[in-house]
Write a protein that holds these residues in place. Structure first.
Motif, mmCIF file in Angstrom:
data_model
loop_
_atom_site.group_PDB
_atom_site.id
_atom_site.type_symbol
_atom_site.label_atom_id
_atom_site.label_comp_id
_atom_site.label_asym_id
_atom_site.label_seq_id
_atom_site.Cartn_x
_atom_site.Cartn_y
_atom_site.Cartn_z
ATOM 1 N N GLY A 178 0.781 -1.232 0.000
ATOM 2 C CA GLY A 178 0.000 0.000 0.000
ATOM 3 C C GLY A 178 0.808 1.275 0.000
ATOM 4 O O GLY A 178 0.238 2.362 -0.171
ATOM 5 N N GLU A 179 2.131 1.196 0.168
ATOM 6 C CA GLU A 179 2.968 2.386 0.223
ATOM 7 C C GLU A 179 3.448 2.772 -1.180
ATOM 8 O O GLU A 179 3.354 1.980 -2.120
ATOM 9 C CB GLU A 179 4.146 2.160 1.162
ATOM 10 C CG GLU A 179 3.747 1.874 2.603
ATOM 11 C CD GLU A 179 3.036 3.046 3.255
ATOM 12 O OE1 GLU A 179 3.245 4.190 2.819
ATOM 13 O OE2 GLU A 179 2.269 2.815 4.222
ATOM 14 N N PRO A 180 3.971 3.995 -1.353
ATOM 15 C CA PRO A 180 4.358 4.454 -2.690
ATOM 16 C C PRO A 180 5.316 3.519 -3.425
ATOM 17 O O PRO A 180 5.191 3.339 -4.644
ATOM 18 C CB PRO A 180 5.002 5.815 -2.413
ATOM 19 C CG PRO A 180 4.305 6.307 -1.188
ATOM 20 C CD PRO A 180 4.071 5.094 -0.352
ATOM 21 N N PRO A 200 -9.094 -3.276 -1.191
ATOM 22 C CA PRO A 200 -9.289 -2.202 -0.218
ATOM 23 C C PRO A 200 -8.578 -2.499 1.104
ATOM 24 O O PRO A 200 -8.419 -3.652 1.505
ATOM 25 C CB PRO A 200 -10.806 -2.174 -0.026
ATOM 26 C CG PRO A 200 -11.249 -3.559 -0.351
ATOM 27 C CD PRO A 200 -10.330 -4.042 -1.440
ATOM 28 N N ALA A 201 -8.164 -1.433 1.755
ATOM 29 C CA ALA A 201 -7.487 -1.578 3.044
ATOM 30 C C ALA A 201 -8.357 -2.320 4.051
ATOM 31 O O ALA A 201 -7.847 -3.051 4.906
ATOM 32 C CB ALA A 201 -7.100 -0.205 3.586
ATOM 33 N N SER A 253 -4.302 -1.465 -1.715
ATOM 34 C CA SER A 253 -3.239 -2.040 -2.525
ATOM 35 C C SER A 253 -3.846 -2.717 -3.748
ATOM 36 O O SER A 253 -5.036 -2.531 -4.038
ATOM 37 C CB SER A 253 -2.397 -3.010 -1.692
ATOM 38 O OG SER A 253 -1.230 -3.390 -2.381
ATOM 39 N N GLU A 254 -3.053 -3.516 -4.449
ATOM 40 C CA GLU A 254 -3.541 -4.172 -5.647
ATOM 41 C C GLU A 254 -2.655 -5.354 -6.016
ATOM 42 O O GLU A 254 -1.441 -5.326 -5.821
ATOM 43 C CB GLU A 254 -3.597 -3.206 -6.839
ATOM 44 C CG GLU A 254 -2.293 -2.501 -7.171
ATOM 45 C CD GLU A 254 -2.063 -1.310 -6.264
ATOM 46 O OE1 GLU A 254 -2.962 -0.476 -6.129
ATOM 47 O OE2 GLU A 254 -0.967 -1.230 -5.672
ATOM 48 N N ASN A 255 -3.288 -6.407 -6.510
ATOM 49 C CA ASN A 255 -2.584 -7.450 -7.232
ATOM 50 C C ASN A 255 -2.363 -6.976 -8.666
ATOM 51 O O ASN A 255 -3.079 -6.100 -9.156
ATOM 52 C CB ASN A 255 -3.401 -8.746 -7.258
ATOM 53 C CG ASN A 255 -3.566 -9.371 -5.887
ATOM 54 O OD1 ASN A 255 -2.689 -9.262 -5.026
ATOM 55 N ND2 ASN A 255 -4.690 -10.046 -5.669
ATOM 56 N N VAL A 256 -1.404 -7.574 -9.329
ATOM 57 C CA VAL A 256 -1.153 -7.280 -10.746
ATOM 58 C C VAL A 256 -1.254 -8.597 -11.509
ATOM 59 O O VAL A 256 -0.712 -9.617 -11.069
ATOM 60 C CB VAL A 256 0.247 -6.664 -10.954
ATOM 61 C CG1 VAL A 256 0.461 -6.315 -12.424
ATOM 62 C CG2 VAL A 256 0.428 -5.426 -10.078
ATOM 63 N N THR A 280 -0.021 -8.988 -3.707
ATOM 64 C CA THR A 280 0.360 -8.028 -2.674
ATOM 65 C C THR A 280 -0.013 -8.569 -1.294
ATOM 66 O O THR A 280 -0.722 -9.572 -1.159
ATOM 67 C CB THR A 280 -0.327 -6.674 -2.923
ATOM 68 O OG1 THR A 280 0.239 -5.684 -2.049
ATOM 69 C CG2 THR A 280 -1.826 -6.744 -2.674
ATOM 70 N N GLY A 281 0.483 -7.921 -0.256
ATOM 71 C CA GLY A 281 0.043 -8.212 1.102
ATOM 72 C C GLY A 281 0.424 -9.580 1.641
ATOM 73 O O GLY A 281 -0.109 -9.997 2.670
ATOM 74 N N GLU A 282 1.352 -10.261 0.997
ATOM 75 C CA GLU A 282 1.721 -11.602 1.476
ATOM 76 C C GLU A 282 2.411 -11.544 2.823
ATOM 77 O O GLU A 282 2.135 -12.358 3.713
ATOM 78 C CB GLU A 282 2.623 -12.280 0.443
ATOM 79 C CG GLU A 282 2.889 -13.762 0.700
ATOM 80 C CD GLU A 282 4.090 -14.035 1.586
ATOM 81 O OE1 GLU A 282 4.314 -15.214 1.940
ATOM 82 O OE2 GLU A 282 4.820 -13.072 1.945
#
Length: 340
Positions: A65-67, A99-100, A113-116, A187-189
């Protein structure tokens, strides 16, 4: 790779390694190479170029979620767009927003954040999909130090990118896989396997059509269990849901780079519980056969010292070649892997 305990304290950032005897599969005979040995197209130089970007200071450790993580996501999307690889059916973006509010637990709150994802459609059975995954997030900045995550999991991210590049090069030559392939960057793993959980709860392609998940998380280093001369990889979960999947991986290895296949962490009694600690687990929970490709931990695990210069690119390349060959056989086999 996610820590088994999610308590993030500075004293827990380094995981102690438990020595154990390693059940292994060792292939004795040299591989029989044919004109279809496409795994040879996997390029160490290409992998290095991707990993150099992912571990740049400007990405600040890619914390969810960060830049810096956002920059990494955009880099991945641009990479696939440049290759000419499109998006999954019925989607309009390379991003799957998360979403957070979905990524919360008792201890922390993360930002949106996001998956790609990127997608190559199959030629004969396009409705059947193989998912290749790797998480691209890491720890970010702690106490003003960047946690670069070169092995965890820049290595797996770069491997998925390179496998996609080779598959697309074949497509451009008129050699399209029979089944579709989804290249999924999660993301977020590090904080709870959030990206894979969100994906499996909100899939753009029905999970029933997913034939298998090949998940790559830390394949750029060596562990204390193997001396520096050993070309090995740990396989986790390969036979837990499908003996067919396990046999396909073993055959792919025999017919390509012939690594030592170590199943230490596949043991149900593994004290580190590695099987439950990366994104493949959310696929397995949904009855999707999955393999977790892994090099084991090392002294720089979850520390700022997990840097680009410590990556062993020859073994990273061999492991990526093996995973490509496994993916090739799954995508082009007569039948999807059958459940046990």
């Amino acid at each position: 790779m996610k820590k088994y305990s999610i308590l993030v304290t500075l004293s827990a950032l380094s995981l102690g390694f438990i020595q154990c005897q390693s059940p292994q599969t060792v292939v004795q005979n040299p591989p029989t190479l044919t004109e279809e040995a496409y795994f040879k197209r996997i390029s160490s130089d290409s992998i290095q170029q991707s990993l150099l970007v992912l571990t740049a200071d400007s990405l600040e450790g890619r914390r969810t979620g960060e830049p810096g993580q956002k920059k990494a996501a955009q880099y991945l999307a641009n990479y696939y767009k440049k290759l000419g690889i499109g998006m999954p059916p019925e989607t309009t973006s390379y991003f799957q927003p998360i979403p957070a509010s979905f990524m919360t637990n008792w201890q922390m709150r993360l930002k949106d954040s996001e998956n790609v994802w990127a997608y190559i459609e199959g030629s004969e059975k396009p409705e059947e999909v193989l998912v290749l995954s790797a998480h691209f997030d890491h720890m970010g900045i702690l106490l003003n130090k960047i946690y670069y995550g070169a092995d965890d999991n820049g290595s797996g991210t770069s491997a998925v990118m390179e496998i996609a590049r080779v598959f697309q090069s074949l497509v451009k030559e008129g050699i399209r896989p029979k089944r579709s392939i989804l290249f999924l960057h999660l993301t977020g793993e590090e904080f709870g396997l959030f990206g894979s959980k969100f994906y499996t709860e909100n899939p753009p392609i029905p999970l029933s059509n997913t034939i298998a998940n090949l998940n790559i998380d830390m394949i750029g280093r060596r562990s204390p269990e193997h001396p520096s001369t050993d070309d090995y990889i740990f396989l986790v979960g390969s036979d837990k849901l499908s003996q067919d999947l396990h046999d396909t991986a073993e055959k792919a290895n025999e017919e390509s780079v012939q690594l030592i296949l170590d199943y230490t962490f596949n043991d149900d009694n593994d004290p580190q519980r590695i099987y439950y600690r990366s994104d493949h687990y959310n696929f397995a929970k949904n009855n999707i056969p999955a393999i977790f490709f892994y090099n084991g931990t090392h002294d720089d695990y979850h520390l700022p010292s997990d840097t680009f210069d410590k990556i062993d690119f020859p073994i990273l390349t061999k492991r990526t070649q093996f995973i490509f060959e496994t993916a090739w056989k799954l995508a082009n086999g007569a039948n999807r892997p059958q459940l046990n």
